[in-house]
Scaffold this active site. Structure first.
Site, PDB file in Angstrom:
ATOM      1  N   ASP A   1      19.533 -11.562 -36.244  1.00  0.00           N
ATOM      2  CA  ASP A   1      20.422 -10.796 -35.354  1.00  0.00           C
ATOM      3  C   ASP A   1      21.717 -10.366 -36.008  1.00  0.00           C
ATOM      4  O   ASP A   1      22.569  -9.770 -35.367  1.00  0.00           O
ATOM      5  CB  ASP A   1      20.817 -11.637 -34.128  1.00  0.00           C
TER       6      ASP A   1
ATOM      7  N   LYS B   1      32.696 -26.380 -31.090  1.00  0.00           N
ATOM      8  CA  LYS B   1      33.665 -25.927 -30.070  1.00  0.00           C
ATOM      9  C   LYS B   1      34.965 -26.731 -30.058  1.00  0.00           C
ATOM     10  O   LYS B   1      35.304 -27.393 -29.068  1.00  0.00           O
ATOM     11  CB  LYS B   1      33.011 -25.951 -28.682  1.00  0.00           C
TER      12      LYS B   1
ATOM     13  N   ASP C   1      26.876 -10.715 -34.369  1.00  0.00           N
ATOM     14  CA  ASP C   1      25.549 -11.128 -33.923  1.00  0.00           C
ATOM     15  C   ASP C   1      25.194 -10.147 -32.800  1.00  0.00           C
ATOM     16  O   ASP C   1      25.831 -10.151 -31.749  1.00  0.00           O
ATOM     17  CB  ASP C   1      25.612 -12.566 -33.394  1.00  0.00           C
TER      18      ASP C   1
END
Length: 367
Positions: free
Chosen positions: A117, A169, A225
């Site tokens: 992607d 994260k 992406d």
């Protein structure tokens, strides 16, 4: 091939059902969806070939007949070998490397691995050089992001690029560099992977980093992406801007064209249209008079009838948008969709072969 190395191989992780890019992927396997008038996969394969790769392995899981057929054509055109490695059950992001082990390790040369992607200015030659220079097992390309807290970030030594750790994260700032989905490995790395569903990011990389075998190279230029429609459009804007810098002659200019616009030579555009900025128009598309299009991709053989207004949309192959239609907010039409005259579509996602007879004022999926 490039810096005197030959017989380089590459594995592209095509897997997945392309669910994030529906409804387009209901008609065509995601790697064959045109991005800026060229199948996503070809952007990658052609860049690999330029860097001296002569054998590309596609790790696939489904809908591969179409893919296989198209790859035979490309094999001939590019003069390389393209193999398909089929997984019967989903193997995650590392399992496919184990499955394709034989194809990847015919010699001791390093090989590339990339996610299907990713769109960017592919830095394959630089990766190879960087990888040879540090001499360890793996190199991953990293790219800078604005909001690192949404991603897994890579913490590395800015001096030599040696990766220290990965943080998922992060709530406090540790790094704003993320894994860009492009790697180069020595064949010895494959002994770390078993033939079972495995995540390369969560199970393999941390161990390699701990042992001092993983380095990061920073990507210059844009990266995206493009696995879902809003990012597909964002990536298109970045790609067209990069085209403006590197091959401006490929972009369409003149009265009625604003900013970066890519138009296939076989498309027909009527009078009094305003096209752009950031528009891609595919082969055989017909745009009638007085149409306004910005920040859209219009795929092969579609028609946009007079006086329609499109912003931030993807119009699927062979679809037809009626007169005086307004479409916006990442509306996506699948293949062969008909939108009747004078309708308003706001964030509509329309499955293939449908005919739309009423407006869609709020974002939803039309089945």
């Amino acid at each position: 091939s490039c810096i005197g190395y030959n017989d380089m191989r590459a594995l592209i992780l095509v897997g997945g059902y392309g669910t994030r890019l529906r409804p387009l992927t209901l008609s065509v396997p995601k790697p064959l969806v045109e991005f800026c008038n060229k199948p996503i996969l070809l952007h990658q394969v052609e860049a690999l070939v330029k860097a001296g790769v002569d054998h590309v392995v596609l790790a696939v899981s489904y809908m591969s007949e179409l893919l296989e057929r198209e790859m035979r054509v490309q094999e001939q055109r590019l003069g390389i070998r393209i193999s398909l490695s089929h997984e019967e059950e989903p193997l995650g992001t590392a399992g496919p490397l184990a499955l394709a082990r034989e194809l990847l390790t015919a010699d001791e040369e390093p090989f590339f691995v990339l996610n299907s992607d990713v769109i960017c200015d592919f830095p394959f030659r630089d990766m190879l050089q960087f990888h040879r220079d540090h001499g360890r097992e793996g190199t991953i390309v990293v790219t800078r992001v604005e909001e690192p807290s949404k991603y897994g970030v890579v913490v590395f030594n800015p001096g030599d690029g040696k990766i220290e750790r990965f943080v998922e994260k992060p709530q406090v700032f540790v790094s704003n560099k993320i894994n860009a989905g492009m790697y180069i490995f020595n064949p010895s790395m494959l002994r770390r992977i078993q033939l079972k569903p495995t995540s390369i990011e969560k199970e393999i990389f941390p161990v390699m980093a701990e042992e001092g075998h993983l380095y990061s190279m920073e990507l210059k230029g844009f990266w995206m992406d493009i696995g879902q429609p809003k990012d597909f459009l964002k990536g298109m804007c970045m790609y067209l801007q990069s085209l403006r810098q590197q091959a401006p002659e490929k972009l369409r200019t003149g009265p009625g064209f604003l900013g970066n616009v890519l138009v296939d030579p076989t498309a027909k555009i009527g009078v009094n249209c305003t096209i752009g900025p950031n528009v891609t128009i595919g082969a055989g598309v017909v745009v009638e008079d007085g149409v306004r299009i910005k920040r859209c991709t219009v795929l092969k053989a579609s028609r946009v009838r007079s006086h329609s207004w499109l912003e931030s949309c993807i119009v699927g192959w062979s679809s037809s948008v009626g007169q005086w239609v307004r479409m916006e907010n990442v509306s996506v039409l699948g293949e062969d969709v008909i939108v009747n005259d004078e309708l308003y579509l706001n964030g509509a996602s329309v499955l293939p072969h449908k005919s739309i007879n009423e407006s869609v004022p709020e974002p939803r999926i039309i089945m």
